[in-house]
Design an enzyme around this catalytic site. Sequence first.
Site, PDB file in Angstrom:
ATOM      1  N   LYS A  33       2.737  -6.129 -13.638  1.00  0.00           N
ATOM      2  CA  LYS A  33       3.731  -5.836 -14.557  1.00  0.00           C
ATOM      3  C   LYS A  33       5.239  -6.370 -13.473  1.00  0.00           C
ATOM      4  O   LYS A  33       6.141  -6.094 -14.370  1.00  0.00           O
ATOM      5  CB  LYS A  33       2.785  -4.284 -13.801  1.00  0.00           C
ATOM      6  CG  LYS A  33       2.287  -3.172 -14.511  1.00  0.00           C
ATOM      7  CD  LYS A  33       2.414  -1.992 -13.469  1.00  0.00           C
ATOM      8  CE  LYS A  33       0.944  -1.648 -14.107  1.00  0.00           C
ATOM      9  NZ  LYS A  33       1.015   0.251 -13.406  1.00  0.00           N
ATOM     10  N   ALA A  92       4.931  -1.417  -8.473  1.00  0.00           N
ATOM     11  CA  ALA A  92       3.469  -0.445  -7.819  1.00  0.00           C
ATOM     12  C   ALA A  92       2.235  -0.301  -8.368  1.00  0.00           C
ATOM     13  O   ALA A  92       2.817   0.388  -9.816  1.00  0.00           O
ATOM     14  CB  ALA A  92       3.763   0.170  -6.907  1.00  0.00           C
ATOM     15  N   ASP A  93       1.393  -0.726  -8.403  1.00  0.00           N
ATOM     16  CA  ASP A  93      -0.133  -0.369  -9.424  1.00  0.00           C
ATOM     17  C   ASP A  93      -0.976   0.746  -7.782  1.00  0.00           C
ATOM     18  O   ASP A  93      -1.149   0.497  -6.534  1.00  0.00           O
ATOM     19  CB  ASP A  93      -0.604  -0.719  -9.913  1.00  0.00           C
ATOM     20  CG  ASP A  93      -1.798  -0.187 -10.766  1.00  0.00           C
ATOM     21  OD1 ASP A  93      -1.121   0.304 -11.902  1.00  0.00           O
ATOM     22  OD2 ASP A  93      -2.899  -0.726 -10.539  1.00  0.00           O
ATOM     23  N   THR A  94      -1.795   2.090  -8.371  1.00  0.00           N
ATOM     24  CA  THR A  94      -2.105   2.311  -7.166  1.00  0.00           C
ATOM     25  C   THR A  94      -3.955   2.635  -7.914  1.00  0.00           C
ATOM     26  O   THR A  94      -4.086   2.452  -9.294  1.00  0.00           O
ATOM     27  CB  THR A  94      -2.074   3.937  -6.733  1.00  0.00           C
ATOM     28  OG1 THR A  94      -0.465   3.290  -6.636  1.00  0.00           O
ATOM     29  CG2 THR A  94      -2.316   4.781  -6.429  1.00  0.00           C
TER      30      THR A  94
END
Length: 207
Positions: free
Chosen positions: A61, A82-84
């Site tokens: 990303k 960010a990624d969760t």
Amino acid sequence: MTPSPMLYLASQSPRRLQLLEQWGVRCELLLPDADEDVESLEDVSPGEAPATYVQRVTALKLQAALLRLRRRGLAPAPVLCADTTVALGRRILGKPKDAADARAMLTELSGREHRVLTAVAVGKLVGRRTRSWMALSVSRVRFDPLSAAQIRRYVASGEPMGKAGAYAIQGQAALWAPRMVGSYSGIMGLPASETAQVLASAGLPLF
């Protein structure tokens, strides 16, 4: 008075924008073009561990966002992505595809402890090259046992859609989480300490 730091936020999450603004960061959104297939970046590779997955997706990303920044010719500034993801053991629970998928995820989480992993990355354009920094937050959440009726009502509220693991800890799901260990903001989607670390490394200290 020192001016507030400014960065590009390459995320559609209102929670991440809200947290950054609370921390005194001025943000401009750097969202994908209509022809960018960002969703495909979140595909899970066979046998991929949750920590490997969330860091790989965040790096992809960020790479896409930095290319977007260069392509648009915008003023230079750091870019944050960010990624969760939610994990039960090695199993990755991403965003539910539909209401039935959300109900299935919540049924699995009912009465059990799971991990919430959030990777945060910051990148900068340096001439023709890029530099980037990344950190990973891992927290643990335990849910109370949930009845089928509770799960149906929660899914019907619409809150689980678009959320990893089919819940939002800052919403109604907090009523079912008697135990959380780690970063509350990380469970929301942007860990405070790790975000401060990567921003400081990129020359953008928050405090």
